[in-house]
Design a protein around this motif. Sequence first.
Motif, PDB file in Angstrom:
ATOM      1  N   THR A 160      28.277  79.157  76.608  1.00  0.00           N
ATOM      2  CA  THR A 160      27.466  78.552  77.659  1.00  0.00           C
ATOM      3  C   THR A 160      27.750  77.058  77.686  1.00  0.00           C
ATOM      4  N   GLU A 161      27.477  76.439  78.821  1.00  0.00           N
ATOM      5  CA  GLU A 161      27.593  74.985  78.916  1.00  0.00           C
ATOM      6  C   GLU A 161      26.304  74.462  79.525  1.00  0.00           C
ATOM      7  N   ARG A 162      25.574  73.689  78.739  1.00  0.00           N
ATOM      8  CA  ARG A 162      24.298  73.135  79.158  1.00  0.00           C
ATOM      9  C   ARG A 162      24.380  71.616  79.061  1.00  0.00           C
ATOM     10  N   ASP A 163      24.235  70.946  80.186  1.00  0.00           N
ATOM     11  CA  ASP A 163      24.232  69.479  80.191  1.00  0.00           C
ATOM     12  C   ASP A 163      25.473  68.931  79.488  1.00  0.00           C
ATOM     13  N   GLY A 164      26.614  69.600  79.704  1.00  0.00           N
ATOM     14  CA  GLY A 164      27.867  69.144  79.142  1.00  0.00           C
ATOM     15  C   GLY A 164      28.138  69.582  77.718  1.00  0.00           C
ATOM     16  N   VAL A 165      27.220  70.359  77.106  1.00  0.00           N
ATOM     17  CA  VAL A 165      27.399  70.823  75.730  1.00  0.00           C
ATOM     18  C   VAL A 165      27.862  72.277  75.754  1.00  0.00           C
ATOM     19  N   LEU A 166      29.038  72.522  75.211  1.00  0.00           N
ATOM     20  CA  LEU A 166      29.615  73.864  75.168  1.00  0.00           C
ATOM     21  C   LEU A 166      29.200  74.539  73.865  1.00  0.00           C
ATOM     22  N   GLU A 167      28.582  75.711  73.977  1.00  0.00           N
ATOM     23  CA  GLU A 167      28.122  76.443  72.798  1.00  0.00           C
ATOM     24  C   GLU A 167      28.666  77.861  72.827  1.00  0.00           C
TER      25      GLU A 167
ATOM     26  N   GLU B 184      13.807  68.258  74.537  1.00  0.00           N
ATOM     27  CA  GLU B 184      15.101  68.699  74.019  1.00  0.00           C
ATOM     28  C   GLU B 184      16.154  67.603  74.153  1.00  0.00           C
ATOM     29  N   GLN B 185      16.048  66.813  75.207  1.00  0.00           N
ATOM     30  CA  GLN B 185      16.987  65.699  75.372  1.00  0.00           C
ATOM     31  C   GLN B 185      16.894  64.737  74.195  1.00  0.00           C
ATOM     32  N   VAL B 186      15.673  64.464  73.740  1.00  0.00           N
ATOM     33  CA  VAL B 186      15.476  63.544  72.621  1.00  0.00           C
ATOM     34  C   VAL B 186      15.990  64.152  71.313  1.00  0.00           C
ATOM     35  N   ILE B 187      15.670  65.428  71.068  1.00  0.00           N
ATOM     36  CA  ILE B 187      15.956  66.033  69.762  1.00  0.00           C
ATOM     37  C   ILE B 187      17.376  66.587  69.680  1.00  0.00           C
ATOM     38  N   LEU B 188      17.810  67.297  70.723  1.00  0.00           N
ATOM     39  CA  LEU B 188      19.140  67.914  70.696  1.00  0.00           C
ATOM     40  C   LEU B 188      20.210  67.033  71.326  1.00  0.00           C
ATOM     41  N   GLY B 189      19.784  66.137  72.200  1.00  0.00           N
ATOM     42  CA  GLY B 189      20.743  65.300  72.909  1.00  0.00           C
ATOM     43  C   GLY B 189      21.203  65.888  74.221  1.00  0.00           C
ATOM     44  N   HIS B 190      20.627  67.030  74.625  1.00  0.00           N
ATOM     45  CA  HIS B 190      20.960  67.617  75.914  1.00  0.00           C
ATOM     46  C   HIS B 190      19.812  68.503  76.382  1.00  0.00           C
ATOM     47  N   ARG B 191      19.765  68.704  77.689  1.00  0.00           N
ATOM     48  CA  ARG B 191      18.748  69.546  78.309  1.00  0.00           C
ATOM     49  C   ARG B 191      19.277  70.970  78.430  1.00  0.00           C
ATOM     50  N   ARG B 192      18.335  71.934  78.425  1.00  0.00           N
ATOM     51  CA  ARG B 192      18.689  73.337  78.614  1.00  0.00           C
ATOM     52  C   ARG B 192      17.693  73.969  79.586  1.00  0.00           C
ATOM     53  N   ASP B 193      17.584  73.375  80.770  1.00  0.00           N
ATOM     54  CA  ASP B 193      16.538  73.783  81.706  1.00  0.00           C
ATOM     55  C   ASP B 193      16.642  75.253  82.083  1.00  0.00           C
ATOM     56  N   VAL B 194      17.862  75.768  82.239  1.00  0.00           N
ATOM     57  CA  VAL B 194      18.006  77.164  82.645  1.00  0.00           C
ATOM     58  C   VAL B 194      17.468  78.100  81.554  1.00  0.00           C
ATOM     59  N   ASP B 195      17.606  77.719  80.301  1.00  0.00           N
ATOM     60  CA  ASP B 195      17.075  78.535  79.208  1.00  0.00           C
ATOM     61  C   ASP B 195      15.559  78.390  79.088  1.00  0.00           C
ATOM     62  N   ALA B 196      15.043  77.177  79.294  1.00  0.00           N
ATOM     63  CA  ALA B 196      13.590  76.979  79.275  1.00  0.00           C
ATOM     64  C   ALA B 196      12.929  77.803  80.373  1.00  0.00           C
ATOM     65  N   ARG B 197      13.531  77.804  81.548  1.00  0.00           N
ATOM     66  CA  ARG B 197      13.004  78.580  82.670  1.00  0.00           C
ATOM     67  C   ARG B 197      12.959  80.069  82.325  1.00  0.00           C
ATOM     68  N   PHE B 198      14.027  80.549  81.698  1.00  0.00           N
ATOM     69  CA  PHE B 198      14.097  81.948  81.282  1.00  0.00           C
ATOM     70  C   PHE B 198      13.036  82.256  80.225  1.00  0.00           C
ATOM     71  N   LEU B 199      12.919  81.392  79.226  1.00  0.00           N
ATOM     72  CA  LEU B 199      11.972  81.621  78.147  1.00  0.00           C
ATOM     73  C   LEU B 199      10.525  81.604  78.621  1.00  0.00           C
ATOM     74  N   LEU B 200      10.211  80.720  79.555  1.00  0.00           N
ATOM     75  CA  LEU B 200       8.840  80.634  80.059  1.00  0.00           C
ATOM     76  C   LEU B 200       8.412  81.922  80.749  1.00  0.00           C
ATOM     77  N   GLY B 201       9.369  82.698  81.216  1.00  0.00           N
ATOM     78  CA  GLY B 201       9.039  83.981  81.819  1.00  0.00           C
ATOM     79  C   GLY B 201       8.908  85.104  80.819  1.00  0.00           C
ATOM     80  N   MET B 202       9.174  84.815  79.527  1.00  0.00           N
ATOM     81  CA  MET B 202       9.195  85.867  78.517  1.00  0.00           C
ATOM     82  C   MET B 202       8.163  85.693  77.412  1.00  0.00           C
ATOM     83  N   ARG B 203       7.884  84.444  77.014  1.00  0.00           N
ATOM     84  CA  ARG B 203       6.998  84.251  75.876  1.00  0.00           C
ATOM     85  C   ARG B 203       6.087  83.055  76.114  1.00  0.00           C
ATOM     86  N   PRO B 204       4.919  83.020  75.468  1.00  0.00           N
ATOM     87  CA  PRO B 204       3.990  81.904  75.681  1.00  0.00           C
ATOM     88  C   PRO B 204       4.557  80.603  75.124  1.00  0.00           C
TER      89      PRO B 204
END
Length: 308
Positions: free
Chosen positions: A87-94, A186-206
């Motif tokens: 995946t590539e999130r905010d320029g970070v390839l994982e 996440e920008q502060v702690i990881l150095g990049h945003r993962r909005d698409v994953d946050a959006r997905f997670l918010l639909g699955m868990r509290p």
Amino acid sequence: MMDPTTPIAYRPLVEADIPAAFAVFRRSLFDYLFRIGMVDAATATDPPIESAWASQGPWVEHLSETAAEEWVAEDVDGKIIGWAMSTERDGVLELTHFFVEPGTQARGVGRALLERAFPLGRGRHRVIMATQDARALSLYLRFGVGYVTTSMDMFRAPEAVEQESDLQFERLGADEASVRAIGDIEQVILGHRRDVDARFLLGMRPAWLARRGDTIAGVAFGAQGSNSGPVAALDPRDMPALLTHVEREAHAAGVEELYFSVPMLNDAAVRHLLARGFQIDPFYVKVLADARSMQLDRWIHTGPQFIV
């Protein structure tokens, strides 16, 4: 064992390939677990696939739909024998998935898949959550990453525990304001945003935003089945309060066993969870990256451990 002269083809994954690719993932994983003595030969030969898909399938589909690169290797009969996805999130390839059919390793399949799914030179940063399989690690370390930390799952039956804290917890909704708030942390702690994953997670868990007065202190995603996370504290001293909140809410929801995926750099979390009687699962992963800039001393991974 596959004939080493059999030609192998590489192509981008299509949606219809996902069940076969997932089966390769499970067989490869359980072959590794057998080699390190965690499962017996019978289980390694016939690993749980359908039950694993029930809990992991939504994650696999989400990551596949939002992948940067996703490739399969197939033999001359069209059978899938390897799978790699990034995946590539905010320029970070994982690199999120990298598995080769047992009996096929050491034929150059892994390197060929990595060259396609995790190409050198791509991404302003590069990250892998890796098992301790020496064969895979020897490849990863040639693809622009180095050791950052080891992470472990810690688990127990949750209890209605209390933690003295001045934090207030605000339940987040599945809306764009929540996505932005999570991304800012996440920008502060990881150095990049993962909005698409946050959006997905918010639909699955509290999820809850932690505040100290008007100041945001962190975010915590609660339990979905036995999995939880991510949990992030802008000040690591607040980590015990965040973990306590997740545990208490999991108990209230009737969760039987709660897992946290903890970087060993996160001293505050490790000390708190050990004091709470959490056990350590013997399956570890290594966080590999091209820099040590992520502040994993105040971070709990997303479970299951497909992404940092």
